[in-house]
Write a protein that holds these residues in place. Structure first.
Motif, PDB file in Angstrom:
ATOM      1  N   PHE A 151      -8.588 -22.467   7.174  1.00  0.00           N
ATOM      2  CA  PHE A 151      -7.655 -22.870   8.221  1.00  0.00           C
ATOM      3  C   PHE A 151      -6.315 -22.154   8.088  1.00  0.00           C
ATOM      4  O   PHE A 151      -5.809 -21.936   7.000  1.00  0.00           O
TER       5      PHE A 151
ATOM      6  N   ASP B  92      -2.690 -22.613   9.153  1.00  0.00           N
ATOM      7  CA  ASP B  92      -1.671 -23.535   9.675  1.00  0.00           C
ATOM      8  C   ASP B  92      -0.324 -23.175   9.052  1.00  0.00           C
ATOM      9  O   ASP B  92      -0.177 -22.106   8.449  1.00  0.00           O
ATOM     10  N   ALA B  93       0.659 -24.080   9.180  1.00  0.00           N
ATOM     11  CA  ALA B  93       2.002 -23.777   8.669  1.00  0.00           C
ATOM     12  C   ALA B  93       2.006 -23.613   7.149  1.00  0.00           C
ATOM     13  O   ALA B  93       2.900 -22.985   6.589  1.00  0.00           O
ATOM     14  N   HIS B  94       0.994 -24.176   6.492  1.00  0.00           N
ATOM     15  CA  HIS B  94       0.923 -24.056   5.039  1.00  0.00           C
ATOM     16  C   HIS B  94       0.346 -22.718   4.594  1.00  0.00           C
ATOM     17  O   HIS B  94       0.806 -22.129   3.617  1.00  0.00           O
TER      18      HIS B  94
ATOM     19  N   TYR C 267      -9.860 -23.088  11.980  1.00  0.00           N
ATOM     20  CA  TYR C 267      -8.746 -23.796  12.629  1.00  0.00           C
ATOM     21  C   TYR C 267      -7.530 -22.887  12.665  1.00  0.00           C
ATOM     22  O   TYR C 267      -7.271 -22.150  11.711  1.00  0.00           O
ATOM     23  N   ILE C 268      -6.781 -22.941  13.776  1.00  0.00           N
ATOM     24  CA  ILE C 268      -5.514 -22.209  13.838  1.00  0.00           C
ATOM     25  C   ILE C 268      -4.497 -23.022  14.628  1.00  0.00           C
ATOM     26  O   ILE C 268      -4.840 -23.664  15.616  1.00  0.00           O
ATOM     27  N   SER C 269      -3.256 -23.036  14.141  1.00  0.00           N
ATOM     28  CA  SER C 269      -2.158 -23.692  14.875  1.00  0.00           C
ATOM     29  C   SER C 269      -1.144 -22.620  15.266  1.00  0.00           C
ATOM     30  O   SER C 269      -1.322 -21.435  14.966  1.00  0.00           O
ATOM     31  N   SER C 270      -0.046 -23.040  15.900  1.00  0.00           N
ATOM     32  CA  SER C 270       0.934 -22.057  16.375  1.00  0.00           C
ATOM     33  C   SER C 270       1.548 -21.269  15.215  1.00  0.00           C
ATOM     34  O   SER C 270       1.987 -20.141  15.405  1.00  0.00           O
ATOM     35  N   ALA C 271       1.563 -21.850  14.018  1.00  0.00           N
ATOM     36  CA  ALA C 271       2.086 -21.118  12.861  1.00  0.00           C
ATOM     37  C   ALA C 271       1.244 -19.871  12.592  1.00  0.00           C
ATOM     38  O   ALA C 271       1.767 -18.808  12.241  1.00  0.00           O
TER      39      ALA C 271
ATOM     40  N   LEU D 203      -0.689 -18.361  14.957  1.00  0.00           N
ATOM     41  CA  LEU D 203      -0.491 -17.462  16.102  1.00  0.00           C
ATOM     42  C   LEU D 203       0.826 -16.696  15.956  1.00  0.00           C
ATOM     43  O   LEU D 203       0.930 -15.534  16.330  1.00  0.00           O
ATOM     44  N   GLY D 204       1.825 -17.388  15.386  1.00  0.00           N
ATOM     45  CA  GLY D 204       3.138 -16.759  15.206  1.00  0.00           C
ATOM     46  C   GLY D 204       3.077 -15.532  14.312  1.00  0.00           C
ATOM     47  O   GLY D 204       3.872 -14.602  14.477  1.00  0.00           O
TER      48      GLY D 204
END
Lengths: 141, 116
Positions: free
Chosen positions: B22, B24-26, B55-59, B61-62
Motif C-alpha cells: 500500500f 499511503d502517507a506513511h 491501495y493508493i491514497s493522495s499521498a 498520487l502526490g
C-alpha cells in the motif's frame, strides 16, 4: 429488517504508521453496514485522506497527539467523524483544485479534501483551531 | 514491516519500478526516494509497474505529481502499467489518465519508449 443504529469509536496516535489500522477499522465496519466493495473502498480512502491531513498538517511533527474516529451507521447511512485538537484550517480557502493548479501551487491538503468530496455523499468541516476540529464524512445507503 | 516494497530493474536506458503493498502517507516517502534515486542517476525513462499495489491514497498520487514536470523537462517520462481496477479508480478520480500514459502491460510501455 431494520438495522439499529450502531456506534463505534476509537482513538489513535496521530502517526502515519496508524493509517493501516484506521483503514482496517473503517472498512470492517463499512462491510458490516452492508456496503459493496466499491463503496467500502471509497469510505476507507476518504477516512484515510481526512486522517492523513490531521497527521501532516494539524499537529506539530514529532508531538504526541490523538485522532478520534467516531462511526455511526444504520440502514440509511454511514457517518464517520474524524476529530483532532490541532491548528485547523479554513476549508473555504481550499477550492476544488485541478491537477495543474496543484502542481503549480502544491496546495496544502487540497488534494485530499477534493478526494473526500468526490468519494463521499456529504463532507462537512467544523473547525475550532486548537480546541476541536471535526470532519464529518457521510455515505448514504 | 512497512506494508510497502519497491524493487527496481533496469533494462538498458529504461528503469522499471515494481511497487507492492500500500502506498499511503506513511509509505509515500519510500517511493519518493526510489524515484529520486533514478532522477539523481539521470535515468529519466521510468515505468512504474503497479500490478502488486493494493491501495493508493493522495499521498501516493502526490509522488507521481511531484516528479512528472521535472522528468518530462529532461526528455523522460513516468509511464504507468499493470494497475488493478481498484487502483485505477483512484487515479481516474483526479484525472490522471489525461496526464499520464497508462498501459495495461509493462511491455507496451517499454515499446513506447523504444519507438519514441
Amino acid at each position: 429488517m431494520t438495522l439499529n443504529k450502531i456506534k463505534k469509536k476509537l482513538q489513535f496516535d496521530s502517526k502515519t504508521s496508524n493509517l493501516v489500522k484506521i483503514r482496517d477499522f473503517v472498512s470492517n465496519l463499512a462491510g458490516k453496514a452492508g456496503f459493496d466493495e466499491d463503496n467500502i473502498n471509497k469510505i476507507e480512502l476518504a477516512v484515510d485522506e481526512a486522517c492523513s491531513n490531521v497527521v501532516k498538517h494539524a499537529y506539530p511533527s514529532g508531538s504526541d497527539y490523538k485522532i478520534d474516529i467516531n462511526i455511526e451507521f444504520d440502514d440509511k447511512k454511514f457517518v464517520v467523524r474524524v476529530q483532532d485538537q490541532g491548528k485547523g484550517f479554513n476549508p473555504t480557502e481550499l477550492g476544488t483544485p485541478d491537477i495543474k493548479t496543484y502542481l503549480e501551487k502544491r496546495e496544502v491538503g487540497g488534494l485530499g479534501i477534493h478526494m473526500m468530496k468526490e468519494l463521499m455523499d456529504q463532507v462537512e468541516f467544523n473547525i475550532h483551531p486548537n480546541k476541536k476540529n471535526q470532519v464529518t464524512l457521510t455515505k448514504f445507503k | 514491516m512497512s506494508g510497502f516494497e519497491v524493487e527496481r530493474r533496469d533494462k538498458e536506458n529504461i528503469s522499471c519500478l515494481y511497487v507492492k503493498g500500500f502506498l499511503d502517507a506513511h509509505t509515500a516517502p519510500q517511493f519518493e526516494e526510489a524515484i529520486q534515486n533514478l532522477v539523481d542517476e539521470e535515468r529519466f525513462k521510468i515505468i512504474v509497474n503497479l500490478c502488486d499495489l493494493t491501495y493508493i491514497s493522495s499521498a501516493g498520487l502526490g509522488v507521481f505529481m511531484g516528479f512528472i514536470e521535472d522528468i518530462r523537462s529532461k526528455g523522460g517520462d513516468l509511464k504507468l502499467s499493470n494497475m488493478t481496477s481498484k487502483v485505477y479508480k483512484v487515479f481516474d478520480l483526479l484525472g490522471f489518465p489525461n496526464l499520464y500514459e497508462i498501459y495495461e502491460d509493462e511491455n507496451e510501455a517499454v515499446d513506447k519508449y523504444q519507438k519514441a
